[in-house]
Enzyme design. Sequence first.
Site, PDB file in Angstrom:
ATOM      1  N   CYS A 127       0.682  -1.339  -0.229  1.00 59.84           N
ATOM      2  CA  CYS A 127       0.450  -0.125   0.271  1.00 59.84           C
ATOM      3  C   CYS A 127       0.532   1.264  -0.227  1.00 59.84           C
ATOM      4  O   CYS A 127       1.781   1.416  -0.232  1.00 59.84           O
ATOM      5  CB  CYS A 127      -0.922  -0.178   1.026  1.00 59.84           C
ATOM      6  SG  CYS A 127      -0.181   0.084   3.008  1.00 59.84           S
ATOM      7  N   ASP A 147      -8.177   3.442   2.174  1.00 63.89           N
ATOM      8  CA  ASP A 147      -7.519   3.987   2.650  1.00 63.89           C
ATOM      9  C   ASP A 147      -8.661   3.978   3.803  1.00 63.89           C
ATOM     10  O   ASP A 147      -9.498   4.904   3.856  1.00 63.89           O
ATOM     11  CB  ASP A 147      -7.063   4.501   2.059  1.00 63.89           C
ATOM     12  CG  ASP A 147      -5.984   5.066   3.048  1.00 63.89           C
ATOM     13  OD1 ASP A 147      -6.005   4.306   4.011  1.00 63.89           O
ATOM     14  OD2 ASP A 147      -5.064   6.291   2.320  1.00 63.89           O
ATOM     15  N   ASN A 164       2.482   1.665   4.072  1.00 63.73           N
ATOM     16  CA  ASN A 164       2.734  -0.400   4.851  1.00 63.73           C
ATOM     17  C   ASN A 164       2.463   0.224   6.254  1.00 63.73           C
ATOM     18  O   ASN A 164       3.230  -0.416   7.203  1.00 63.73           O
ATOM     19  CB  ASN A 164       4.086  -0.437   5.267  1.00 63.73           C
ATOM     20  CG  ASN A 164       4.773  -2.119   5.056  1.00 63.73           C
ATOM     21  OD1 ASN A 164       5.712  -2.308   5.306  1.00 63.73           O
ATOM     22  ND2 ASN A 164       3.556  -2.812   5.828  1.00 63.73           N
ATOM     23  N   CYS A 172      -1.523   0.921   6.802  1.00 66.95           N
ATOM     24  CA  CYS A 172      -2.581   0.493   7.840  1.00 66.95           C
ATOM     25  C   CYS A 172      -2.684  -0.703   6.749  1.00 66.95           C
ATOM     26  O   CYS A 172      -3.264  -1.968   7.736  1.00 66.95           O
ATOM     27  CB  CYS A 172      -3.435   1.583   7.239  1.00 66.95           C
ATOM     28  SG  CYS A 172      -3.293   3.481   8.570  1.00 66.95           S
ATOM     29  N   ARG A 173      -3.102  -0.159   5.908  1.00 71.95           N
ATOM     30  CA  ARG A 173      -3.653  -2.003   4.426  1.00 71.95           C
ATOM     31  C   ARG A 173      -3.103  -2.437   4.646  1.00 71.95           C
ATOM     32  O   ARG A 173      -3.516  -3.951   4.666  1.00 71.95           O
ATOM     33  CB  ARG A 173      -5.021  -1.095   3.355  1.00 71.95           C
ATOM     34  CG  ARG A 173      -5.919  -0.190   3.575  1.00 71.95           C
ATOM     35  CD  ARG A 173      -5.862   0.663   2.439  1.00 71.95           C
ATOM     36  NE  ARG A 173      -4.125   1.934   1.873  1.00 71.95           N
ATOM     37  CZ  ARG A 173      -3.992   2.011   0.787  1.00 71.95           C
ATOM     38  NH1 ARG A 173      -4.915   2.128  -0.086  1.00 71.95           N
ATOM     39  NH2 ARG A 173      -2.797   3.628   0.811  1.00 71.95           N
ATOM     40  N   SER A 174      -2.037  -2.736   3.962  1.00 68.75           N
ATOM     41  CA  SER A 174      -0.465  -3.829   3.844  1.00 68.75           C
ATOM     42  C   SER A 174      -0.578  -4.154   4.894  1.00 68.75           C
ATOM     43  O   SER A 174      -0.538  -6.267   4.870  1.00 68.75           O
ATOM     44  CB  SER A 174       0.273  -3.209   2.602  1.00 68.75           C
ATOM     45  OG  SER A 174       1.492  -2.783   3.913  1.00 68.75           O
TER      46      SER A 174
HETATM   47  P1  4NP Z   1      -1.922   2.778   3.993  1.00 67.05           P
HETATM   48  O1  4NP Z   1      -2.326   4.068   4.745  1.00 67.05           O
HETATM   49  O2  4NP Z   1      -1.191   3.038   2.828  1.00 67.05           O
HETATM   50  O3  4NP Z   1      -3.125   2.422   4.505  1.00 67.05           O
HETATM   51  O4  4NP Z   1      -0.815   2.031   5.460  1.00 67.05           O
HETATM   52  C1  4NP Z   1      -1.388   5.412   4.530  1.00 67.05           C
HETATM   53  C2  4NP Z   1      -0.965   5.756   5.823  1.00 67.05           C
HETATM   54  C3  4NP Z   1       0.036   6.832   5.901  1.00 67.05           C
HETATM   55  C4  4NP Z   1      -0.402   7.697   5.168  1.00 67.05           C
HETATM   56  C5  4NP Z   1      -1.222   7.691   3.903  1.00 67.05           C
HETATM   57  C6  4NP Z   1      -2.124   6.703   3.780  1.00 67.05           C
HETATM   58  N1  4NP Z   1      -0.094   9.089   4.887  1.00 67.05           N
HETATM   59  O5  4NP Z   1      -0.714  10.146   4.289  1.00 67.05           O
HETATM   60  O6  4NP Z   1       1.206   9.093   5.828  1.00 67.05           O
END
Ligand code: 4NP
Length: 154
Positions: free
Chosen positions: A10, A125, A13, A15-17
């Site tokens: 994602c 997300d 790294n 939240c989702r992945s």
């Molecule tokens: P992820 O979520 O891609 O699912 O881990 C996010 C984590 C951080 C950010 C955006 C989405 N960010 O903007 O820092």
Amino acid sequence: MDRPALLFVCLGNICRSPLAEAAFRHAAARAGLAAIADSAGTGDWHVGEPPDHRAQVEAWRHGIDISGYRARQVVPADFRRFDFVLALDDQNLRDLEALRPAEAPARLSLLLDHVPGLAGQPVSDPYWGEADAFAETWAQVSAAADALVARLQG
Ligand code: 4NP
């Protein structure tokens, strides 16, 4: 395929992945499938950090401890180490297509393309969302995990 290796990717790294990795590990263990799983982000903002607290809580709700996971950024060599690279959303997929070395063997796809009825859809997300956004993310990544395990066992 002997011990297939899967990488879930994602943006951050955190939240989702990590949830996709956890759901896949859990589903594979339950099915007795020997597999290698990891996750990474296309971005580097959170490298070295544990998953977002809300993601940890969501995993705990399903009996899984992801507090030991640490974020890392995807690298071109991942396309040689892993058999399957699964992008959580379309932007991740485009970024991975750009990063992928020519002739690297890994098969790159959108994660939800593996779930009947959800092809072409992104995993939502939850980063900017409410707590229940993580439950929705879990539902999506666990459906994908079950489908991937079924396919790899078949
Ligand atoms: P992820 O979520 O891609 O699912 O881990 C996010 C984590 C951080 C950010 C955006 C989405 N960010 O903007 O820092």
